[in-house]
Design a protein around this motif. Sequence first.
Motif, PDB file in Angstrom:
ATOM      1  N   PHE A 152       0.845  -1.191   0.000  1.00  0.00           N
ATOM      2  CA  PHE A 152       0.000   0.000   0.000  1.00  0.00           C
ATOM      3  C   PHE A 152       0.883   1.245   0.000  1.00  0.00           C
ATOM      4  O   PHE A 152       1.846   1.328   0.767  1.00  0.00           O
ATOM      5  N   LYS A 172     -10.773   7.833  -2.918  1.00  0.00           N
ATOM      6  CA  LYS A 172      -9.807   7.024  -3.663  1.00  0.00           C
ATOM      7  C   LYS A 172      -8.864   6.297  -2.715  1.00  0.00           C
ATOM      8  O   LYS A 172      -8.538   5.124  -2.921  1.00  0.00           O
ATOM      9  N   THR A 173      -8.455   6.989  -1.652  1.00  0.00           N
ATOM     10  CA  THR A 173      -7.554   6.375  -0.674  1.00  0.00           C
ATOM     11  C   THR A 173      -8.222   5.200   0.012  1.00  0.00           C
ATOM     12  O   THR A 173      -7.624   4.133   0.178  1.00  0.00           O
ATOM     13  N   ASN A 176      -8.503   2.280  -2.366  1.00  0.00           N
ATOM     14  CA  ASN A 176      -7.205   1.625  -2.542  1.00  0.00           C
ATOM     15  C   ASN A 176      -6.822   0.815  -1.298  1.00  0.00           C
ATOM     16  O   ASN A 176      -6.234  -0.265  -1.411  1.00  0.00           O
ATOM     17  N   GLU A 179      -8.857  -2.381  -1.314  1.00  0.00           N
ATOM     18  CA  GLU A 179      -8.333  -3.276  -2.348  1.00  0.00           C
ATOM     19  C   GLU A 179      -7.015  -3.907  -1.890  1.00  0.00           C
ATOM     20  O   GLU A 179      -6.778  -5.096  -2.113  1.00  0.00           O
TER      21      GLU A 179
END
Length: 559
Positions: A152, A172-173, A176, A179
């Motif tokens: 990450f 978005k952070t 991510n 994910e």
Amino acid sequence: MKRIHEKDVSINMGKYESTFNALLQQFEHSKSPAQQGELFQKLNDHRFIFETAFNDARLQHFRAMDNECLMKEYHGFTVMESRYLKLVGDYYKSILGATFRDYLEDRWGKQVFRLAELKQGSFSPKIELELEKENQLIMEYQTLIGKAETNFLGQKINLLELTPYLNSSDRKTRKNAHEAKFQFYQKNERRFDEIFDELVRVRNTIANKLGYPSFVELGYQRMNRTCHTPNDLKKYRSQVEKFGVPFVSRLRNSQTCRISVQKLKYYDEGYLFPDNSPSPIGTHQNRLDIFKTLFTELSPETKAFFEEILRNDLFDINQRPDKIGGNFATYIGSSKLPFMFINFHDIADDIRVFTHEAGHAFQFYMSRHWNIPEYIIPYDSAEIFSFGMERLAWPWMELFFGENTKQYQYSHLITAFMYMPLASAVDEFEHCIYEEPSLSIKERKSKWRDLEHKYLPERDYDGNEFLESGTSFYQISHLFTTPFYFMDYDLAHLCSVQLWKMHKENPKEAWKGYLEMCRNGGKLPFKELIDQANINSPFEENSIHPILKFVEEWIEQVV
């Protein structure tokens, strides 16, 4: 790493068994009620030698997962556990046939005898290898999770370090981060599938060897459920589907509008406010000082409890690379000292987690006088004490959150209710996989995804094929380690909201009821325990709807 108490936790199992059997023989040949009562105490003292040593070995391993010596020590106890369970089975048989059983029941209550009757068929020497195999699989799952790492922001970090990013204010952070989290699970998908499949099969074999049609019956026995049945849970889940799911859907709709997204995705679920949840004030030490104020002012009993916690350093709150994730409470040492294992992330949930584990630890502290292992950790009602403490601590939340207190309380309350449908999904999943142990790995995943659609209709995996395939349950450790426990969180939370409602109306009476429950611990079964505190059973018809109505009224006043 420093041990909390001075005694060596190693056990010579042969010597331990010999002493246990000698005490058991003396108990069975007692000549008077007083003598049998004294030997009953000695037998339980001897049981605690193993129980507290095993707890300590597990705790120390979880605090330092990379320490090979601690890992071997913990593994040694998992191997010895089947021999210990055989002794406990003999103990149950002896107390049920005790010459002066009426005297013992009058002094220590009937519940330990109910549990003895319940667990008569839960152990046999013919399942020792399977029990050892089950423990090895659980340990492998815990090790896999405890050492989990992912990539990450261009670096390798463990899942604990990833936690603050999961609910970042930047969409978005947080996407991510989620994910990255599930990349670890995807990378190890095959091993998670194998461990879970082997656990289901070995548990089914254990149940069959003991004469049960499925593991469901044995699973309920392991959870010490002497007063509620699979049918009770089925009726409760139907109420959740009828009232709880629409209620959570309304909460999710409000959240979608509040955080200004067109469609809520799975990585948005924990992000409740556009400026994120408030952070607690101060440093870790500042927060411990506030907790000291909280427990000092709450009652004389909690004041004495927390002084013992601080005096003996009975907590571990700091993250470390080799420390396993999660939070729990246990007890260790000859004095049965309560210990709180916590991972602080410097987020609002740290405060909830601390009060939650303090609730467990306080109940251990208040009920250890019974000197019976089943009474210190009452599996069928344990979460009532932790969720109850979460709610009873609310008057002090302003010390942690200042002007953001209402926002914290709102998020605290609705987050717990958002787990309601998940708990039902997990519970129905467990009943399904153990009633049909021959289901393939693929069929189990498909069943899990179907239950997500049923109980969590808003969940949107945003095209993530791995999660769409029914793998999100990998992260629910209870499915691997303690089947049929997860639903207890939701049942206890429903009870705690009733306690909170009573506390708003009559604080002294609400605290009196909670304290009496803590003093009894596992001495009473679930329904009798909550009845003592004037809490309605979740299994009663229409038990959920009035509580949801009360919560909605509170939300309208706050939001």
